[in-house]
Structures are given as C-alpha cells and as structure tokens.
Design a protein around this motif. Structure first.
Motif, PDB file in Angstrom:
ATOM      1  N   SER A   1      27.494  57.806  -8.173  1.00  0.00           N
ATOM      2  CA  SER A   1      27.307  56.953  -9.350  1.00  0.00           C
ATOM      3  C   SER A   1      27.759  57.595 -10.658  1.00  0.00           C
ATOM      4  O   SER A   1      28.039  56.890 -11.632  1.00  0.00           O
ATOM      5  N   ALA A   2      27.825  58.926 -10.694  1.00  0.00           N
ATOM      6  CA  ALA A   2      28.137  59.621 -11.951  1.00  0.00           C
ATOM      7  C   ALA A   2      29.624  59.551 -12.273  1.00  0.00           C
ATOM      8  O   ALA A   2      30.475  59.456 -11.381  1.00  0.00           O
ATOM      9  N   ARG A   3      29.904  59.604 -13.552  1.00  0.00           N
ATOM     10  CA  ARG A   3      31.286  59.673 -13.985  1.00  0.00           C
ATOM     11  C   ARG A   3      31.847  61.057 -13.696  1.00  0.00           C
ATOM     12  O   ARG A   3      31.113  62.028 -13.517  1.00  0.00           O
ATOM     13  N   TRP A   4      33.171  61.141 -13.717  1.00  0.00           N
ATOM     14  CA  TRP A   4      33.831  62.400 -13.330  1.00  0.00           C
ATOM     15  C   TRP A   4      33.434  63.558 -14.239  1.00  0.00           C
ATOM     16  O   TRP A   4      33.266  64.686 -13.786  1.00  0.00           O
ATOM     17  N   TRP A   5      33.261  63.274 -15.535  1.00  0.00           N
ATOM     18  CA  TRP A   5      32.938  64.366 -16.453  1.00  0.00           C
ATOM     19  C   TRP A   5      31.529  64.892 -16.229  1.00  0.00           C
ATOM     20  O   TRP A   5      31.250  66.077 -16.437  1.00  0.00           O
ATOM     21  N   ARG A   6      30.637  63.990 -15.764  1.00  0.00           N
ATOM     22  CA  ARG A   6      29.273  64.448 -15.478  1.00  0.00           C
ATOM     23  C   ARG A   6      29.253  65.285 -14.206  1.00  0.00           C
ATOM     24  O   ARG A   6      28.511  66.271 -14.109  1.00  0.00           O
ATOM     25  N   ARG A   7      30.069  64.897 -13.243  1.00  0.00           N
ATOM     26  CA  ARG A   7      30.191  65.730 -12.034  1.00  0.00           C
ATOM     27  C   ARG A   7      30.698  67.126 -12.408  1.00  0.00           C
ATOM     28  O   ARG A   7      30.186  68.142 -11.943  1.00  0.00           O
ATOM     29  N   GLY A   8      31.748  67.137 -13.232  1.00  0.00           N
ATOM     30  CA  GLY A   8      32.300  68.415 -13.669  1.00  0.00           C
ATOM     31  C   GLY A   8      31.288  69.250 -14.426  1.00  0.00           C
ATOM     32  O   GLY A   8      31.207  70.471 -14.242  1.00  0.00           O
ATOM     33  N   ALA A   9      30.480  68.584 -15.259  1.00  0.00           N
ATOM     34  CA  ALA A   9      29.455  69.305 -16.018  1.00  0.00           C
ATOM     35  C   ALA A   9      28.432  69.941 -15.088  1.00  0.00           C
ATOM     36  O   ALA A   9      27.964  71.062 -15.324  1.00  0.00           O
ATOM     37  N   ALA A  10      28.076  69.215 -14.002  1.00  0.00           N
ATOM     38  CA  ALA A  10      27.110  69.761 -13.048  1.00  0.00           C
ATOM     39  C   ALA A  10      27.669  71.003 -12.350  1.00  0.00           C
ATOM     40  O   ALA A  10      26.962  71.993 -12.144  1.00  0.00           O
ATOM     41  N   VAL A  11      28.940  70.964 -11.999  1.00  0.00           N
ATOM     42  CA  VAL A  11      29.582  72.130 -11.362  1.00  0.00           C
ATOM     43  C   VAL A  11      29.600  73.314 -12.317  1.00  0.00           C
ATOM     44  O   VAL A  11      29.247  74.446 -11.945  1.00  0.00           O
ATOM     45  N   VAL A  12      29.997  73.052 -13.564  1.00  0.00           N
ATOM     46  CA  VAL A  12      30.054  74.131 -14.561  1.00  0.00           C
ATOM     47  C   VAL A  12      28.654  74.683 -14.830  1.00  0.00           C
ATOM     48  O   VAL A  12      28.463  75.901 -14.963  1.00  0.00           O
ATOM     49  N   ALA A  13      27.655  73.802 -14.918  1.00  0.00           N
ATOM     50  CA  ALA A  13      26.281  74.242 -15.156  1.00  0.00           C
ATOM     51  C   ALA A  13      25.790  75.149 -14.029  1.00  0.00           C
ATOM     52  O   ALA A  13      25.147  76.181 -14.274  1.00  0.00           O
ATOM     53  N   ALA A  14      26.093  74.766 -12.788  1.00  0.00           N
ATOM     54  CA  ALA A  14      25.690  75.585 -11.643  1.00  0.00           C
ATOM     55  C   ALA A  14      26.363  76.957 -11.689  1.00  0.00           C
ATOM     56  O   ALA A  14      25.721  77.994 -11.454  1.00  0.00           O
ATOM     57  N   ALA A  15      27.649  76.962 -12.019  1.00  0.00           N
ATOM     58  CA  ALA A  15      28.390  78.226 -12.084  1.00  0.00           C
ATOM     59  C   ALA A  15      27.854  79.120 -13.195  1.00  0.00           C
ATOM     60  O   ALA A  15      27.666  80.332 -13.004  1.00  0.00           O
TER      61      ALA A  15
END
Length: 428
Positions: A89-103
C-alpha cells in the motif's frame, strides 16, 4: 577522515537521521499507520528481546551490550516491519525511507557496539582497516633492508609486516607485524641483541590492534626518544588466525596457537632480527584474551618468556561456558584443559626463578580484580613476583592502551638495558 566515531557530532547526527527517516517512513499524518505503530513497536520489542537473550549467548556474546545498542537494534527491526507490512500500500518513497531507516538504525547500533569496545576510534581507522591499508609508519621488508644499510639512527622505529613460517605449529595465521626500535638500525661490533615483547590482542581482532588501538608503537617510540633510541623489539602476533576464532592461545581443535607463539615467533625473530635468545629478555603482554594468554604462556614456558603484563585477562582460558571451553579449546580432553590452567600449572611446576609480571584491571571489572588477586597470590607461593594495579575504566581499549603505556617503562626495565648483563632485575 579523523572524525570520531566514539563521541562528538557524528554519532549524534547518525541518530537524528535514523529517527527522522523512520518518522518519514511511518508517516505521522497517516491515521492507518498511527494505529499500527503500537503493533510495530511491540513486534520490534519482542524480536529485540529474543535477540538479546538467548540469541546473544548463542552467537558467543558473553559481555552484556549497552541498552542503547539493543534500542537501535529494535528501531532497525521496526523499520523492517514497517517495510514489510506496508509494502503493497505504501508509495515508493515511503518504502525507500523504511529501507534507509533500517540501514541507518543498524549503523547506529553497530557504532554503539564500537563505542562500547572502542575498536574504531575514527572513520579513518575503520576505512583503513576495511581496506587492509598499511599502518602508519609501516615499511616493507625491502624498505627495511634499505634503512638498515644507513649509518644514521632514525628518529623513530620501523614497523614491518612479516610472514612467519609456521614450521613448528602448522598454525594458519595471518600476516603479523614487528616493530624495530631506532637503535636496531645502528650497526657495529658492540651492538647487543635486543629484548622482545610479544603483544596479543582480544579474542576478536587482528595483529594490528595493538598498533591502531593500543598505541604500542607511539609508546615505544616515545620511550626510545628518551633513551637514546633504545627500546625492545615488539611483535604484534596473530594467535587466532581469523577474526572470530577464539583460541585462547592454546593448542587444540582451533589450531596450535601456543606452538606458534612460543616456537615459531621466537625462532623467527631471533634469526631474522638478531633478537636476544635469553628468556629473561622476552616478555608477553596482552589485553582481554591476550591478558589470559600472557600469564599462561609465561607460567607454561618460563624457558621462553620470563615477564608478563596481563591486562584484564581471565583466571584461565575460557570461551562462553565451562562445557563449551572444554569442547571448543581442548576437544573434550580434560587433561589438556588442566595443563593450560595457570593455577594448576604453577602448582605443578613448583619454584620459578626470575619470573615476574603485572596484573592491570579496571575499576569496573570486579571479577577480573578478584581473579588477578587469586593468580598473584598463587604466583607468590612459587616465586613469581607480581602486582595487581586497578585503575579507572572499563573493559575497552581506551583503558588497555594507557594501562600498557603506564606499565611499559617497568617492563623494559625487567628486560634489562643494553649495558646490563641480561640478569634479572627485581621490580621496585
């Protein structure tokens, strides 16, 4: 870059970035996600608890990590949960933000461990280690040969990488390092063989740790500057063969580490660099596992080493539990285990002559303090002079480095100055 990883602005910026990007990934304006936050937090907390215990013990972590490390571990897990739950359901930028946040959270947690152990003081030290870059002042054997042909004493010693043949041990060790003091480069008929100190690090690390973190070269150069170029030869050893191979410097299933330290290295250094062959001019110093090794090697091999500095070592070689130690280090051989326990070795050996050492531990290490006192008392009964010194600090290189620097003049005095006849000097 000489930006500190242990304090200052950089770790704070990492934490702020990680938290900010996680907020972006969750999206505080999204009502659906706000309702999911407690579930995400609960799931992350559960995973973190499992990882902290019993997960940490399963991977060999025996010292408790700081709370902040597990906090950021939980943040990283939370970011991954956000990524997984909201992927469709999330937009691509939110997915990317989650990956960056985890890293970023993982990076903050990793640096939390680094701050706890003090392994990489700066970004520069970390990058150079990952790139396997030469250490400051390091020269090749060919460069060393060129320096040795000069007649003028250098202002500082030289650090050279060496490949010591495992002739006796067949131990598959990594490349090691030797420090040669300025006086070594002075050729002449009256030049005397120099004493030697083997330096051993912790259970995880490499031969360069005493150079990068223990400041041993700087300490020795400073001493040499005050003593007309004189200092011992230092050997930065590899008793573990790879980063996570905790040998405790014994011969066993993990390799013949002891044979490498008391056979391969002395014979190579004596032959290659003309070092003293007198055990009263050989010493072992170590931190953590290396401290355990230092005492163990001296009491087991007084015909090779007569002096030690044990910084925060254990009572005996030990991995995670008594049962695991017996299995991992000795393959279940109880007799071999007993042959490597200093208290039993000293009792069986009887009277020692000319052997002495220091036990250095920090105020935060109550167990190590008690064990050092027990070992010192046992040593005194068989003629081993020792002293226990307790200084402010914790079980990190930031304690070990100044502790070694403080003890270094005493150790050099025990190894005897060139004008001495090599006889043992009783400590003051």
């Amino acid at each position: 870059m000489s930006v500190s990883l242990l304090g200052g602005w950089f770790p704070v910026v990492l934490e702020v970035l990680a938290a900010g990007v996680l907020v972006v990934a969750v999206g505080w304006r999204d009502r659906v996600w706000r309702r999911r936050v407690p579930w995400v937090a609960g799931g992350a907390a559960l995973v973190t608890l499992v990882a902290a215990y019993p997960g940490a013990k399963l991977v060999g972590l025996t010292d408790p990590l700081p709370f902040v490390v597990w906090l950021w571990f939980g943040v990283a897990v939370g970011a991954l949960i956000v990524l997984g739950v909201g992927w469709r359901s999330a937009r691509w930028w939110r997915r990317g933000a989650a990956v960056v946040a985890a890293a970023l959270a993982a990076l903050v947690g990793a640096n939390g461990v680094n701050q706890f152990v003090g392994y990489y003081p700066t970004i520069d030290s970390a990058v150079n280690d990952w790139r396997n870059a030469p250490l400051p002042g390091q020269v090749s054997m060919s460069g060393l040969a060129h320096d040795a042909r000069t007649t003028k004493m250098p202002t500082a010693g030289r650090l050279v990488a060496v490949n010591i043949p495992a002739t006796y041990s067949h131990f598959d060790h990594r490349q090691e390092l030797v420090y040669l003091p300025p006086i070594w480069f002075v050729r002449g008929a009256h030049r005397q063989a120099l004493p030697v100190v083997e330096l051993i690090g912790g259970e995880r690390g490499g031969p360069g740790d005493w150079v990068r973190l223990g400041n041993a070269v700087q300490v020795s150069d400073a001493y040499a500057h005050r003593h007309h170029g004189y200092a011992p030869i230092l050997v930065f050893t590899d008793p573990i063969a790879k980063f996570d191979n905790d040998t405790e410097c014994v011969n066993g299933p993990r390799g013949n580490s002891a044979d490498h330290l008391d056979e391969d290295i002395p014979k190579y250094v004596e032959k290659t660099f003309g070092a003293s062959t007198n055990p009263r001019q050989w010493a072992v110093a170590g931190f953590s596992m290396g401290g355990t090794c230092a005492l163990d090697l001296v009491v087991e091999h007084p015909d090779v080493f007569d002096h030690f500095i044990d910084i925060s070592g254990d009572l005996a070689p030990y991995t995670t539990t008594p049962a695991a130690s017996l299995h991992d280090l000795y393959g279940g051989n109880v007799a071999l285990e007993k042959a490597n326990e200093p208290l039993l070795v000293m009792r069986a050996h009887g009277k020692y002559t000319g052997v002495n050492g220091l036990f250095l531990t920090s105020t935060a290490e109550l167990r190590h303090q008690h064990e050092a006192e027990e070992l010192s008392t046992a040593g005194a009964k068989v003629g081993i002079w020792s002293r226990v010194e307790i200084s402010p600090g914790t079980h990190v290189w930031q304690f070990a480095a100044p502790a070694f620097a403080s003890a270094y003049p005493w150790l050099v005095n025990q190894l005897a100055l060139p004008q001495h006849d090599g006889s043992h000097t009783k400590p003051a």
